[in-house]
Design a protein around this motif. Structure first.
Motif, PDB file in Angstrom:
ATOM      1  N   TYR A 158      27.922  61.174  50.321  1.00  0.00           N
ATOM      2  CA  TYR A 158      26.650  61.584  50.879  1.00  0.00           C
ATOM      3  C   TYR A 158      25.564  61.163  49.885  1.00  0.00           C
ATOM      4  O   TYR A 158      25.548  61.609  48.742  1.00  0.00           O
ATOM      5  CB  TYR A 158      26.660  63.097  51.066  1.00  0.00           C
ATOM      6  N   VAL A 159      24.689  60.267  50.332  1.00  0.00           N
ATOM      7  CA  VAL A 159      23.723  59.672  49.402  1.00  0.00           C
ATOM      8  C   VAL A 159      22.367  60.381  49.477  1.00  0.00           C
ATOM      9  O   VAL A 159      21.790  60.519  50.554  1.00  0.00           O
ATOM     10  CB  VAL A 159      23.532  58.163  49.687  1.00  0.00           C
ATOM     11  N   ILE A 160      21.891  60.813  48.333  1.00  0.00           N
ATOM     12  CA  ILE A 160      20.582  61.463  48.274  1.00  0.00           C
ATOM     13  C   ILE A 160      19.642  60.622  47.419  1.00  0.00           C
ATOM     14  O   ILE A 160      19.940  60.326  46.268  1.00  0.00           O
ATOM     15  CB  ILE A 160      20.692  62.889  47.689  1.00  0.00           C
ATOM     16  N   ALA A 161      18.528  60.221  48.015  1.00  0.00           N
ATOM     17  CA  ALA A 161      17.523  59.456  47.267  1.00  0.00           C
ATOM     18  C   ALA A 161      16.475  60.420  46.734  1.00  0.00           C
ATOM     19  O   ALA A 161      15.857  61.159  47.491  1.00  0.00           O
ATOM     20  CB  ALA A 161      16.880  58.406  48.162  1.00  0.00           C
ATOM     21  N   ILE A 177      14.274  62.923  49.152  1.00  0.00           N
ATOM     22  CA  ILE A 177      13.474  64.028  48.631  1.00  0.00           C
ATOM     23  C   ILE A 177      12.381  63.443  47.748  1.00  0.00           C
ATOM     24  O   ILE A 177      12.660  62.854  46.706  1.00  0.00           O
ATOM     25  CB  ILE A 177      14.340  65.001  47.798  1.00  0.00           C
ATOM     26  N   SER A 178      11.135  63.577  48.185  1.00  0.00           N
ATOM     27  CA  SER A 178      10.018  63.056  47.403  1.00  0.00           C
ATOM     28  C   SER A 178       9.376  64.204  46.628  1.00  0.00           C
ATOM     29  O   SER A 178       9.037  65.239  47.202  1.00  0.00           O
ATOM     30  CB  SER A 178       8.998  62.392  48.334  1.00  0.00           C
ATOM     31  N   LEU A 179       9.237  64.023  45.316  1.00  0.00           N
ATOM     32  CA  LEU A 179       8.777  65.103  44.443  1.00  0.00           C
ATOM     33  C   LEU A 179       7.322  64.925  44.022  1.00  0.00           C
ATOM     34  O   LEU A 179       6.915  63.829  43.636  1.00  0.00           O
ATOM     35  CB  LEU A 179       9.663  65.151  43.193  1.00  0.00           C
ATOM     36  N   GLN A 216      14.138  64.181  62.609  1.00  0.00           N
ATOM     37  CA  GLN A 216      13.127  65.213  62.420  1.00  0.00           C
ATOM     38  C   GLN A 216      13.773  66.603  62.361  1.00  0.00           C
ATOM     39  O   GLN A 216      13.428  67.431  61.520  1.00  0.00           O
ATOM     40  CB  GLN A 216      12.092  65.114  63.551  1.00  0.00           C
ATOM     41  N   ALA A 217      14.747  66.839  63.245  1.00  0.00           N
ATOM     42  CA  ALA A 217      15.436  68.131  63.266  1.00  0.00           C
ATOM     43  C   ALA A 217      16.159  68.370  61.940  1.00  0.00           C
ATOM     44  O   ALA A 217      16.136  69.472  61.389  1.00  0.00           O
ATOM     45  CB  ALA A 217      16.414  68.180  64.431  1.00  0.00           C
ATOM     46  N   PHE A 218      16.777  67.323  61.413  1.00  0.00           N
ATOM     47  CA  PHE A 218      17.469  67.440  60.126  1.00  0.00           C
ATOM     48  C   PHE A 218      16.475  67.698  58.990  1.00  0.00           C
ATOM     49  O   PHE A 218      16.732  68.499  58.094  1.00  0.00           O
ATOM     50  CB  PHE A 218      18.287  66.183  59.828  1.00  0.00           C
ATOM     51  N   SER A 219      15.349  67.002  59.039  1.00  0.00           N
ATOM     52  CA  SER A 219      14.326  67.187  57.996  1.00  0.00           C
ATOM     53  C   SER A 219      13.857  68.641  57.972  1.00  0.00           C
ATOM     54  O   SER A 219      13.725  69.252  56.907  1.00  0.00           O
ATOM     55  CB  SER A 219      13.115  66.276  58.244  1.00  0.00           C
ATOM     56  N   ILE A 220      13.617  69.178  59.171  1.00  0.00           N
ATOM     57  CA  ILE A 220      13.144  70.561  59.262  1.00  0.00           C
ATOM     58  C   ILE A 220      14.207  71.523  58.737  1.00  0.00           C
ATOM     59  O   ILE A 220      13.910  72.459  57.992  1.00  0.00           O
ATOM     60  CB  ILE A 220      12.754  70.894  60.725  1.00  0.00           C
ATOM     61  N   SER A 221      15.454  71.240  59.080  1.00  0.00           N
ATOM     62  CA  SER A 221      16.530  72.095  58.618  1.00  0.00           C
ATOM     63  C   SER A 221      16.656  72.057  57.090  1.00  0.00           C
ATOM     64  O   SER A 221      16.905  73.073  56.434  1.00  0.00           O
ATOM     65  CB  SER A 221      17.821  71.681  59.333  1.00  0.00           C
ATOM     66  N   HIS A 234      12.515  56.633  60.185  1.00  0.00           N
ATOM     67  CA  HIS A 234      12.886  57.246  61.457  1.00  0.00           C
ATOM     68  C   HIS A 234      14.354  57.655  61.467  1.00  0.00           C
ATOM     69  O   HIS A 234      14.798  58.384  62.334  1.00  0.00           O
ATOM     70  CB  HIS A 234      12.584  56.294  62.621  1.00  0.00           C
ATOM     71  N   ASP A 235      15.107  57.153  60.471  1.00  0.00           N
ATOM     72  CA  ASP A 235      16.551  57.405  60.475  1.00  0.00           C
ATOM     73  C   ASP A 235      17.065  58.089  59.209  1.00  0.00           C
ATOM     74  O   ASP A 235      18.266  58.251  59.046  1.00  0.00           O
ATOM     75  CB  ASP A 235      17.282  56.067  60.667  1.00  0.00           C
ATOM     76  N   VAL A 236      16.168  58.459  58.309  1.00  0.00           N
ATOM     77  CA  VAL A 236      16.598  59.184  57.109  1.00  0.00           C
ATOM     78  C   VAL A 236      15.830  60.513  57.035  1.00  0.00           C
ATOM     79  O   VAL A 236      14.616  60.512  56.867  1.00  0.00           O
ATOM     80  CB  VAL A 236      16.301  58.378  55.816  1.00  0.00           C
ATOM     81  N   PRO A 237      16.537  61.644  57.172  1.00  0.00           N
ATOM     82  CA  PRO A 237      15.843  62.925  57.022  1.00  0.00           C
ATOM     83  C   PRO A 237      15.126  62.966  55.681  1.00  0.00           C
ATOM     84  O   PRO A 237      15.703  62.588  54.658  1.00  0.00           O
ATOM     85  CB  PRO A 237      16.986  63.950  57.062  1.00  0.00           C
ATOM     86  N   SER A 238      13.867  63.378  55.693  1.00  0.00           N
ATOM     87  CA  SER A 238      13.042  63.297  54.487  1.00  0.00           C
ATOM     88  C   SER A 238      12.186  64.542  54.328  1.00  0.00           C
ATOM     89  O   SER A 238      11.620  65.038  55.305  1.00  0.00           O
ATOM     90  CB  SER A 238      12.104  62.090  54.580  1.00  0.00           C
ATOM     91  N   ILE A 239      12.097  65.001  53.100  1.00  0.00           N
ATOM     92  CA  ILE A 239      11.152  66.087  52.804  1.00  0.00           C
ATOM     93  C   ILE A 239      10.320  65.712  51.586  1.00  0.00           C
ATOM     94  O   ILE A 239      10.741  64.908  50.767  1.00  0.00           O
ATOM     95  CB  ILE A 239      11.852  67.446  52.528  1.00  0.00           C
TER      96      ILE A 239
END
Ligand SMILES: [Zn+2]
Length: 421
Positions: free
Chosen positions: A193-196, A268-270, A335-340, A371-376
């Motif tokens: 599971y890759v997290i940027a 995840i943008s900080l 979008q649903a994943f981002s919100i979650s 559009h394809d990577v959940p992002s916060i």
């Protein structure tokens, strides 16, 4: 003479676009092992030094001069919206006082700084459209070093627009972005599971500054990103990557492309910005939306998106309207994943560290556009608040927050893992 200059600047611009946009950028951001202290100091010894600078003129004609210890090469070009003259330089240490290049005359904003390990940039944002009537490097008469002399003159808006068009710079950047998109997901680990982790700002774009210590936001986001990376690397099944691991400028689209290229499942943008209201403090989590949740969110998104303008990035047109229904579905799912994920962060922060009221907010942040990577986007706190500033600089607090982020990621992934995916 003038035409020849513009012509060669255009050619250089397109070459620069290809090289810096793809090869150098990826090398710098994801080079094996990242930037070590040794690599940084080795780079530092090859830096050109800009030891003095001055600007003078009025609203019709303005001259900008930079003094260098060695002969600089440079490439200049024009970018619209806002109208800018962008000058690319090799890696440079800017050793003069900021006040020496205070915006004046034709320019309402003058920035300079590093772009990556091998390049730097000067961005002159025009008050009114301007063009370089001459740009040259001269040997200083006293035999010490060289000076870059840029003479800008006011021109009609339509002439400026024509200059921009002639360079075909926009088309190039677009081509670069597409090329990068096409190689997306190459080398992405299948079973991990890759997290940027995206440390906000960098290089020429310092971001906000601490109210008391003046610490630049770009340093705080990078320090925090490194702690989070270290923690995530210890998590089984997780592969964490950083969009930048050095004092380097990345455009907002480049951050997204880099994340996608590494096969990111989550971005995840900080950040740690400032607000006009110094009493507001606490963490906020943002997800993307074309309508902002509130005025503060809208303001912040506008400022964050301004990063590209600071860095001298040309925006090819706004992303075209989504007509593809499949793309639209992906976007909704993402979008649903981002919100979650945002809710998981709020859940894990609650009662542990300070949150502002309504800590999950939304606005049109460009860095959250995948559009394809959940992002916060996580605002760790506000540098405009003295108490928050202390915490943001406190290693113990940073460590705690990074730990809570790891917990949030576990929370967010729990339902997915339970379903065997
Ligand atoms: Zn920021």
């Amino acid at each position: 003479m003038i035409l020849a200059f513009v012509q060669s600047a255009a050619e250089n611009a397109s070459r620069f676009g290809r090289i810096a946009g793809v090869v150098l950028m990826f090398g710098a951001a994801f080079g094996a092992g990242g930037q070590t202290a040794g690599a940084v100091s080795a780079q530092a010894s090859t830096l050109m030094v800009a030891y003095a600078a001055r600007v003078a003129g009025d609203d019709a004609r303005t001259r900008v001069v930079l003094d260098f210890d060695t002969r600089p090469t440079f490439e200049a070009r024009y970018i619209a919206n806002p109208d800018r003259i962008v000058v690319d330089l090799p890696a440079t240490a800017f050793a003069f006082a900021e006040s020496d290049l205070k915006a004046t005359g034709l320019f309402r904003d003058i920035r300079y700084g590093s772009m990556d390990a091998s390049s730097a940039r000067l961005v002159l944002t025009a008050q009114r459209p301007a063009k370089l009537v001459s740009a040259e490097v001269l040997a200083n008469e006293d035999g010490k070093g060289f000076r870059l002399v840029l003479d800008a003159e006011l021109i009609p808006q339509q002439d400026f627009d024509r200059l921009v068009k002639e360079q075909a710079w926009d088309a190039q950047t677009e081509a670069t972005a597409v090329a990068a998109d096409e190689v997306a997901a190459i080398g992405a680990p299948q079973d991990e599971y890759v997290i940027a982790i995206d440390a906000g700002h960098g290089g020429i774009d310092a971001g906000a500054a601490g109210a008391t210590t003046k610490t630049p936001e770009k340093d705080i986001t990078l320090a925090f990103a490194r702690i989070l990376l270290e923690k995530l690397q210890k998590e089984p099944g997780i592969h964490a990557v950083m969009t930048r691991d050095g004092d380097q400028f990345l455009s907002l689209s480049q951050r997204v492309v880099l994340a996608r290229q590494k096969g990111a499942n989550l971005l995840i943008s900080l950040h740690a910005d400032t607000l006009r209201q110094g009493d507001i403090r606490g963490a906020t989590v943002y997800t993307i939306s074309d309508k902002a949740s509130d005025h503060m969110a809208a303001q912040l998104a506008e400022r964050e998106n301004f990063s590209d303008a600071i860095g001298g990035v040309a925006h090819s047109d706004e992303p075209s309207e989504v007509t593809d229904i499949l793309l639209d579905l992906t976007r909704r799912e993402t979008q649903a994943f981002s919100i979650s994920m945002a809710q998981a962060v709020v859940g894990s922060f609650e009662g542990q560290i300070g949150l502002i009221n309504n800590p999950h907010r939304y606005a049109g942040f460009r860095v959250l556009q995948a559009h394809d990577v959940p992002s916060i986007l996580l605002e760790l706190g506000f540098l405009s608040n003295n108490e928050d500033e202390k915490l943001l600089l406190d290693p113990v607090w940073r460590d705690k927050v990074a730990g809570l982020m790891v917990e949030a990621i576990r929370r967010y992934r729990a339902p997915v893992l339970a379903n065997g995916g």
